[in-house]
Design a protein around this motif. Structure first.
Motif, PDB file in Angstrom:
ATOM      1  N   TRP A   1      40.165 105.326  18.196  1.00 23.37           N
ATOM      2  CA  TRP A   1      40.224 106.693  17.687  1.00 23.37           C
ATOM      3  C   TRP A   1      41.559 106.925  16.994  1.00 23.37           C
ATOM      4  O   TRP A   1      42.588 106.458  17.476  1.00 23.37           O
ATOM      5  N   LEU A   2      41.542 107.671  15.902  1.00 16.82           N
ATOM      6  CA  LEU A   2      42.773 108.020  15.202  1.00 16.82           C
ATOM      7  C   LEU A   2      42.927 109.529  15.159  1.00 16.82           C
ATOM      8  O   LEU A   2      41.942 110.273  15.170  1.00 16.82           O
TER       9      LEU A   2
ATOM     10  N   LEU B   1      37.310 105.686  14.489  1.00 26.09           N
ATOM     11  CA  LEU B   1      37.410 104.752  13.368  1.00 26.09           C
ATOM     12  C   LEU B   1      36.425 103.602  13.530  1.00 26.09           C
ATOM     13  O   LEU B   1      35.817 103.148  12.568  1.00 26.09           O
TER      14      LEU B   1
ATOM     15  N   VAL C   1      49.371 107.943  17.513  1.00 26.89           N
ATOM     16  CA  VAL C   1      48.619 108.064  16.265  1.00 26.89           C
ATOM     17  C   VAL C   1      47.124 107.880  16.498  1.00 26.89           C
ATOM     18  O   VAL C   1      46.321 108.059  15.592  1.00 26.89           O
ATOM     19  N   GLY C   2      46.773 107.518  17.725  1.00 22.81           N
ATOM     20  CA  GLY C   2      45.375 107.314  18.068  1.00 22.81           C
ATOM     21  C   GLY C   2      45.238 106.856  19.498  1.00 22.81           C
ATOM     22  O   GLY C   2      46.211 106.872  20.266  1.00 22.81           O
TER      23      GLY C   2
END
Length: 178
Positions: A76-77, A88, A153-154
Motif C-alpha cells: 500500500w502507498l 499498489l 510512505v506506505g
C-alpha cells in the motif's frame, strides 16, 4: 568425502532418537534460513536493476509468497493529496486492488501502521477493534510501514486465516523486506 559433497551434519552410529530429532530440526532451520536469505538477496538485486515501482512491488510480493504462508498480501502507498492509502499490488484478494482507506480513519491495521510508522503484529484480529476485513475475514495480520528518510510512505501487509500465524522470525523477515 561427505563434507566435499556439502554434508555438514551427520550422525554417529549407534544413534539415539533425540539426537536424530535435533539434527533434523537444525537442518530444517538452516534450510529455512537459506531460503529467507536468498529472498532478501533476490529483492536487493531486483531493486538495483529496476526503477519501475510497479515491478519492484510485484517482486516484493513474489518474494513474500516464497517465504511466508498467507491468505492476503498487499503493498500500500500513501496518496498525500487524497490523504489516503491505496493498494499498489496485492495477492489473494481482488477487493484489495481497488481498496482505498482514509488516513484519518480509526479503523484499519494498515492505516494505523502508516500513521504511527510502527510495525503492527496482530496475532488475533478478533482482539483488535482496528481490524477491517477486505474481502474475506482473516485471523492474524502483520503490517510494516515502508519508510523513506524516517517518514512512512506506505505499508507492506500480510494476513492469514490462522490465528498466531506469524512468528517473531516472520516479523523480522517481513520488516527487512519492507
Amino acid at each position: 568425502y561427505a563434507e566435499s559433497l556439502g554434508v555438514d551434519v551427520y550422525l554417529n552410529k549407534p544413534f539415539r532418537m533425540d539426537n536424530l530429532q535435533s539434527t533434523v530440526k537444525r537442518a530444517l532451520e538452516k534450510q529455512h534460513m537459506t531460503r529467507r536469505l536468498a529472498a532478501i538477496y533476490d529483492l536487493n538485486r531486483e531493486m538495483a536493476l529496476s526503477l519501475d515501482v510497479n515491478q519492484v512491488a510485484t517482486t516484493v510480493l513474489d518474494i513474500v509468497k516464497r517465504v511466508l504462508e498467507f491468505s492476503v498480501c498487499g503493498l500500500w502507498l500513501i496518496d498525500a493529496e487524497q490523504h489516503e492509502l491505496y493498494c499498489l499490488a496485492a495477492y489473494g484478494s481482488q477487493e484489495q486492488d481497488a481498496a482505498r482507506f482514509p488516513l484519518d480513519s480509526e479503523r484499519g491495521i494498515i492505516v494505523a501502521a502508516a500513521r504511527s510508522g510502527e510495525t503492527l503484529h496482530i496475532p488475533d484480529t478478533r482482539q483488535d477493534y482496528r481490524y477491517m476485513p477486505v474481502g474475506t475475514t482473516n485471523r492474524s495480520e502483520l503490517a510494516v510501514p515502508l519508510q523513506v528518510k524516517g517518514r512512512a510512505v506506505g505499508v507492506l501487509n500480510v494476513e492469514s486465516a490462522e490465528a498466531n500465524a506469524f512468528s517473531p522470525a516472520d516479523v523480522q523477515l517481513f520488516s527487512i523486506l519492507a
